[in-house]
Design an enzyme around this catalytic site. Structure first.
Site, PDB file in Angstrom:
ATOM      1  N   GLY A 188      64.080  61.636  78.829  1.00  0.00           N
ATOM      2  CA  GLY A 188      62.697  61.369  78.469  1.00  0.00           C
ATOM      3  C   GLY A 188      62.108  60.071  78.975  1.00  0.00           C
ATOM      4  O   GLY A 188      62.765  59.054  78.938  1.00  0.00           O
ATOM      5  N   SER A 189      60.889  60.094  79.464  1.00  0.00           N
ATOM      6  CA  SER A 189      60.215  58.877  79.903  1.00  0.00           C
ATOM      7  C   SER A 189      58.883  59.176  80.567  1.00  0.00           C
ATOM      8  O   SER A 189      58.129  59.988  80.075  1.00  0.00           O
ATOM      9  CB  SER A 189      61.114  58.063  80.825  1.00  0.00           C
ATOM     10  OG  SER A 189      61.608  58.896  81.831  1.00  0.00           O
TER      11      SER A 189
END
Length: 220
Positions: A188-189
């Site tokens: 995630g990012s």
């Protein structure tokens, strides 16, 4: 940051950087079943399935329009703004930010044909990637790319609250092609694009994107 060359994908549609995580959980699952810890074994089996799903790497067909720039990531457009200056391009630019949650495909793709002029890695924090200040405070890796028409743009991988590893597999001087896989950010990012001032935007805030297929806009 891992800068190893992006490997050829295996027969299964799974990104190779995830194979070691999958093998580790398979090993633990097998050991737990062997020793009779059935409940724990089934939990690890579920974790293995989740990791396989997280590292999925589907094929994508890039649009054929020559001057279109495509999304480098699956996710949602959270920032779309003009800036008087930025850290990666000379003069004014347009910034487009794409937030990836844990449910998105995390393989990143090259947005437009060109040659990598510079690869710039910055260590940093791991705050929530949806915050605008993540662009300058979080760990990140930027590619500055020059097109055949002498246009410049940048694509920046930014680690998030949970993400702890940026994978980039292209080097300075390398010629890259629109739609090519070039890396991923694990768990995630966010991806930031910095585009020329005259770039024609074709997306809006809140719109969902797919890496390698959604058209962000057009080079002028």
């Amino acid at each position: 940051m891992d800068s190893s060359k992006w490997p050829v994908r295996a027969i299964l549609p799974i990104a190779q950087p995830g194979l070691k995580f999958i093998l580790i959980t398979i090993l633990f699952t097998g050991m737990l079943f062997y020793f009779g810890w059935i409940l724990s074994a089934w939990i690890f089996f579920a974790v293995t399935l989740f990791i396989c799903w997280f590292f999925r790497d589907p094929d994508r067909a890039a649009p054929e329009e020559e001057n279109c720039l495509i999304s480098p990531a699956d996710g949602k457009i959270i920032i779309l703004e003009k800036q008087g200056q930025c850290d990666y391009l000379k003069g004014p630019c347009i910034k487009v930010s794409i937030f990836m949650n844990v449910f998105n495909v995390h393989v990143n793709r090259i947005p437009f044909n060109g040659k990598v002029q510079k690869v710039e890695y910055h260590p940093g924090k791991f705050m929530n990637a949806s915050f605008d200040k993540a662009s300058s405070h979080n760990e990140r890796n930027a590619l500055m790319i020059r097109t055949d028409d002498d246009k410049s743009f940048a694509v920046v991988q930014i680690a998030g609250l949970v993400a702890r590893r940026i994978v980039n597999c292209v080097k300075e001087g390398e010629t890259v092609k629109k739609g090519d896989r070039y890396g991923m950010i694990q768990f995630g990012s966010r991806l930031d694009l910095y585009l020329p001032e005259d770039f024609k935007i074709a997306v809006k805030i809140g719109e969902k994107t797919k890496a390698g297929s959604t058209i962000i806009g057009y080079m002028q």
